[in-house]
Design an enzyme around this catalytic site. Structure first.
Site, PDB file in Angstrom:
ATOM      1  CB  CYS A  43      -0.914  -0.023   1.223  1.00  0.00           C
ATOM      2  SG  CYS A  43      -1.887   1.463   1.385  1.00  0.00           S
ATOM      3  CB  CYS A  48      -3.225   2.549  -1.657  1.00  0.00           C
ATOM      4  SG  CYS A  48      -3.348   0.884  -1.009  1.00  0.00           S
ATOM      5  CE  LYS A  51      -4.664   3.698  -6.457  1.00  0.00           C
ATOM      6  NZ  LYS A  51      -5.606   2.665  -6.000  1.00  0.00           N
ATOM      7  CE1 TYR A 180      -6.907  -1.331  -6.869  1.00  0.00           C
ATOM      8  CE2 TYR A 180      -7.742  -3.575  -6.926  1.00  0.00           C
ATOM      9  CZ  TYR A 180      -6.904  -2.629  -6.373  1.00  0.00           C
ATOM     10  OH  TYR A 180      -6.069  -2.968  -5.345  1.00  0.00           O
ATOM     11  CD  GLU A 184      -6.992   2.325  -9.092  1.00  0.00           C
ATOM     12  OE1 GLU A 184      -7.879   2.519  -8.257  1.00  0.00           O
ATOM     13  OE2 GLU A 184      -5.911   1.784  -8.803  1.00  0.00           O
ATOM     14  CG  HIS A 438     -29.265  22.617  -4.233  1.00  0.00           C
ATOM     15  ND1 HIS A 438     -29.316  21.866  -5.391  1.00  0.00           N
ATOM     16  CD2 HIS A 438     -29.452  23.912  -4.587  1.00  0.00           C
ATOM     17  CE1 HIS A 438     -29.525  22.678  -6.419  1.00  0.00           C
ATOM     18  NE2 HIS A 438     -29.611  23.918  -5.965  1.00  0.00           N
ATOM     19  CD  GLU A 443     -28.754  18.671  -5.277  1.00  0.00           C
ATOM     20  OE1 GLU A 443     -29.814  18.969  -4.740  1.00  0.00           O
ATOM     21  OE2 GLU A 443     -27.978  19.502  -5.792  1.00  0.00           O
TER      22      GLU A 443
HETATM   23  C1  FAD Z   1      -0.941  -0.860  -7.687  1.00  0.00           C
HETATM   24  C2  FAD Z   1      -1.792  -1.180  -6.491  1.00  0.00           C
HETATM   25  C3  FAD Z   1      -2.749  -0.290  -6.084  1.00  0.00           C
HETATM   26  C4  FAD Z   1      -3.538  -0.556  -4.983  1.00  0.00           C
HETATM   27  N1  FAD Z   1      -4.479   0.355  -4.619  1.00  0.00           N
HETATM   28  C5  FAD Z   1      -5.255   0.128  -3.536  1.00  0.00           C
HETATM   29  C6  FAD Z   1      -6.214   1.091  -3.111  1.00  0.00           C
HETATM   30  O1  FAD Z   1      -6.387   2.134  -3.743  1.00  0.00           O
HETATM   31  N2  FAD Z   1      -6.936   0.826  -2.005  1.00  0.00           N
HETATM   32  C7  FAD Z   1      -6.770  -0.326  -1.281  1.00  0.00           C
HETATM   33  O2  FAD Z   1      -7.449  -0.505  -0.264  1.00  0.00           O
HETATM   34  N3  FAD Z   1      -5.886  -1.272  -1.677  1.00  0.00           N
HETATM   35  C8  FAD Z   1      -5.124  -1.060  -2.776  1.00  0.00           C
HETATM   36  N4  FAD Z   1      -4.189  -1.996  -3.159  1.00  0.00           N
HETATM   37  C9  FAD Z   1      -4.112  -3.275  -2.412  1.00  0.00           C
HETATM   38  C10 FAD Z   1      -3.328  -3.117  -1.096  1.00  0.00           C
HETATM   39  O3  FAD Z   1      -2.068  -2.549  -1.363  1.00  0.00           O
HETATM   40  C11 FAD Z   1      -3.185  -4.455  -0.436  1.00  0.00           C
HETATM   41  O4  FAD Z   1      -4.454  -5.040  -0.275  1.00  0.00           O
HETATM   42  C12 FAD Z   1      -2.535  -4.362   0.951  1.00  0.00           C
HETATM   43  O5  FAD Z   1      -1.281  -3.740   0.874  1.00  0.00           O
HETATM   44  C13 FAD Z   1      -2.395  -5.753   1.546  1.00  0.00           C
HETATM   45  O6  FAD Z   1      -1.746  -5.685   2.764  1.00  0.00           O
HETATM   46  P1  FAD Z   1      -0.968  -6.944   3.336  1.00  0.00           P
HETATM   47  O7  FAD Z   1      -0.613  -6.614   4.754  1.00  0.00           O
HETATM   48  O8  FAD Z   1      -1.719  -8.175   3.079  1.00  0.00           O
HETATM   49  O9  FAD Z   1       0.350  -7.083   2.456  1.00  0.00           O
HETATM   50  P2  FAD Z   1       1.406  -6.031   1.941  1.00  0.00           P
HETATM   51  O10 FAD Z   1       0.997  -4.646   2.218  1.00  0.00           O
HETATM   52  O11 FAD Z   1       1.706  -6.415   0.565  1.00  0.00           O
HETATM   53  O12 FAD Z   1       2.670  -6.303   2.864  1.00  0.00           O
HETATM   54  C14 FAD Z   1       3.392  -7.497   2.795  1.00  0.00           C
HETATM   55  C15 FAD Z   1       4.813  -7.210   3.234  1.00  0.00           C
HETATM   56  O13 FAD Z   1       5.468  -8.449   3.465  1.00  0.00           O
HETATM   57  C16 FAD Z   1       6.804  -8.344   3.001  1.00  0.00           C
HETATM   58  N5  FAD Z   1       7.289  -9.717   2.784  1.00  0.00           N
HETATM   59  C17 FAD Z   1       6.845 -10.605   1.852  1.00  0.00           C
HETATM   60  N6  FAD Z   1       7.463 -11.790   2.016  1.00  0.00           N
HETATM   61  C18 FAD Z   1       8.307 -11.638   3.072  1.00  0.00           C
HETATM   62  C19 FAD Z   1       9.216 -12.523   3.742  1.00  0.00           C
HETATM   63  N7  FAD Z   1       9.342 -13.798   3.389  1.00  0.00           N
HETATM   64  N8  FAD Z   1       9.947 -12.029   4.768  1.00  0.00           N
HETATM   65  C20 FAD Z   1       9.830 -10.729   5.160  1.00  0.00           C
HETATM   66  N9  FAD Z   1       8.973  -9.858   4.569  1.00  0.00           N
HETATM   67  C21 FAD Z   1       8.219 -10.330   3.552  1.00  0.00           C
HETATM   68  C22 FAD Z   1       6.677  -7.512   1.727  1.00  0.00           C
HETATM   69  O14 FAD Z   1       7.911  -6.908   1.389  1.00  0.00           O
HETATM   70  C23 FAD Z   1       5.623  -6.489   2.163  1.00  0.00           C
HETATM   71  O15 FAD Z   1       6.214  -5.343   2.722  1.00  0.00           O
HETATM   72  C24 FAD Z   1      -3.366  -1.762  -4.248  1.00  0.00           C
HETATM   73  C25 FAD Z   1      -2.390  -2.676  -4.649  1.00  0.00           C
HETATM   74  C26 FAD Z   1      -1.615  -2.390  -5.761  1.00  0.00           C
HETATM   75  C27 FAD Z   1      -0.575  -3.382  -6.189  1.00  0.00           C
END
Ligand code: FAD
Length: 460
Positions: A43, A48, A51, A180, A184, A438, A443
């Site tokens: 994110c 997010c 972006k 999406y 986007e 309004h 609205e």
């Molecule tokens: C281009 C794009 C736009 C998006 N826009 C939106 C939006 O507008 N609104 C919205 O709500 N969501 C959006 N999302 C989705 C959102 O980013 C994800 O749903 C959210 O970040 C998921 O959170 P998470 O904690 O599951 O994983 P992540 O945020 O992906 O975090 C996972 C972390 O784990 C780390 N990691 C992975 N494997 C290992 C390992 N083995 N050891 C140590 N660290 C590790 C990674 O480096 C990462 O930092 C978007 C996603 C993308 C790709």
């Protein structure tokens, strides 16, 4: 409790992992967190937030057109500098990532910058640190990763990860995908003056959204200069001196400087050692969890995109919070995945909550449909072409509003508010009792009185 290094070890410091780690540490647990990249996760680092900055940057081109319509002038030399934008974006992302690091530290959690792999159900290896740690509970919050289809030449394409760091803004781009992220990025590139083609193998963009919203948005994207190529996919990509030639199944062979795949994301489970701990995956490769985010292994939990429930930041955060509440505050809490609002920051944007019409008909039988398409006041002033669309899906029997969908300026901001009422079970009558504000576009949402009469279904 056996003598473990930590009460909780979290793998992945993204949206879900950080929230779970902080709340657990604040509840008195000894918490360790491993992050292989920058703290903040998808994110903050490559999703997010960057972006949305790109959306803000690219919207300016349209705002200039509106400004001209209102009598402003002097825009002859308006320029956008990609390098300046990227530098500022990276500074802001680093600042935000720093806040996450501080929040973890203030909560008392230990942060290790390393890739983590499971050795068994209680042991994690920190790669490159020559260190193993043990924990009573382990939370997997490793998120997802972009998927690129395999066909000849697909290696020439980029994904959203690289789109945030392009050395220069291309003259032309082909965005592949209909979800999406694809929509986007097509808007971002087009707004920044890049000749943009969106290619999607399905019959219409934004599968899963309401069909009227999908068609309306498609038309609006074309008005903004995006070329939509639907029901087509790649056979191959050929790299030539002119650029990347996309050979499509419909016979078209467009040449673009960049091809960007936004063709889905998969849970980032490769090399995580899940098999060593016995953690089960489903057929799509996502970690299987129960309502409390517990995996098939009693002391291992998983939240966020790696579980492929609803892949959005606020959902990962709420799952992480529910985990901490359940495991470290002795208060079993299952996050309710119903009625999650979703935005598409396309240009114009989409906001949506609840059931799409087709989905509602299947589940609830008869539904009443209210919809309105209009040119907002801001546009009528100067003869602008943008059209807003709003739609309500109402259960005929109970008159409960099942879904609210908007395409147009500020749609995501409207939907956040609508989601409160819809989640509370608001009826159409109660909704209509709300006095209009309004003059706004919103609205229209509380003044739609006439049921839409479908030519096929009679009163829809
Ligand atoms: C281009 C794009 C736009 C998006 N826009 C939106 C939006 O507008 N609104 C919205 O709500 N969501 C959006 N999302 C989705 C959102 O980013 C994800 O749903 C959210 O970040 C998921 O959170 P998470 O904690 O599951 O994983 P992540 O945020 O992906 O975090 C996972 C972390 O784990 C780390 N990691 C992975 N494997 C290992 C390992 N083995 N050891 C140590 N660290 C590790 C990674 O480096 C990462 O930092 C978007 C996603 C993308 C790709």
């Amino acid at each position: 409790m056996a003598d473990y290094d930590y009460d909780l070890f979290v793998i992945g410091a993204g949206s879900g992992g950080v929230r779970a780690a902080r709340l657990s540490a604040m509840s008195g647990a000894r918490v360790g967190v491993a992050e292989e990249h920058l703290v903040g996760g998808t994110c903050v680092i490559r999703g997010c937030i960057p972006k949305k900055f790109m959306v803000y940057a690219s919207e300016v081109a349209h705002q200039v057109q509106v400004a001209k319509g209102y009598g402003w002038s002097g825009f002859e030399n308006v320029r956008f500098d990609w390098k300046t934008f990227l530098e500022k974006k990276d500074v802001e992302i680093a600042r935000l990532s720093g806040i996450y690091v501080r929040n973890l530290s203030n909560a008392g959690a230990d942060l290790v910058h390393a890739r983590a792999e499971l050795k068994d159900a209680h042991t994690v290896e920190l790669i490159g640190k020559n260190q193993q740690v043990t924990a009573d509970k382990i939370l997997i919050a490793v998120g997802g990763w972009p998927q690129v289809p395999e066909f000849p030449g697909s290696e020439h394409g980029i994904t959203s990860n690289e789109a945030f760091h392009l050395e220069k803004l291309p003259k032309s781009v082909m965005v592949v995908g209909g979800g999406y992220i694809a929509v986007e990025f097509a808007g971002i590139f087009a707004g920044l003056g890049v000749e943009t083609t969106l290619v999607y193998r399905g019959p219409n963009i934004l599968r899963g959204f309401d069909d009227d919203i999908r068609s309306h948005l498609g038309g609006e994207l074309e008005k903004r200069g995006i070329r939509l190529v639907l029901a087509a996919q790649h056979e191959k990509i050929e790299k030539t001196s002119e650029g990347l030639v996309s050979h499509l199944t419909n016979g078209l062979k467009p040449t673009t400087e960049v091809v960007m795949f936004a063709t889905g994301r998969s849970p980032k489970v490769t090399g995580l050692g899940l098999d060593k701990a016995g953690v089960e995956l489903n057929a799509e490769g996502a970690i299987v969890v129960d309502d409390y985010s517990k995996t098939s292994v009693d002391n291992i939990y998983a939240v966020g995109d790696v579980t492929d429930r609803i892949n959005l930041t606020p959902v990962a955060i709420r799952e992480g919070a529910a985990f901490a509440e359940t495991v470290f505050r002795n208060n079993p809490t299952a996050y309710d995945h119903a009625c999650v609002p979703i935005a598409v920051f396309s240009q114009p944007p989409v906001g949506s909550v609840g059931y799409a019409e087709a989905e509602a008909r299947k589940k609830f039988g008869q539904v009443d449909i209210y919809k309105s398409t209009f040119r907002p006041l801001k546009q009528t002033f100067f003869g602008g072409e943008d059209r807003t669309m709003m739609k309500l899906v109402v259960e005929a029997k109970t008159q409960k509003i099942l879904g609210c969908h908007v395409v147009g300026d500020d749609a995501p901001e409207m939907i956040q508010m609508a989601a409160i009422a819809i989640k509370m079970g608001v009826t159409k009558q109660q909704w209509d009792n709300t006095t209009a504000l309004h003059p706004t576009a919103a609205e229209e949402l509380v003044t739609m009185r006439e049921k839409f009469v479908s030519p096929d279904l009679g009163v829809a």
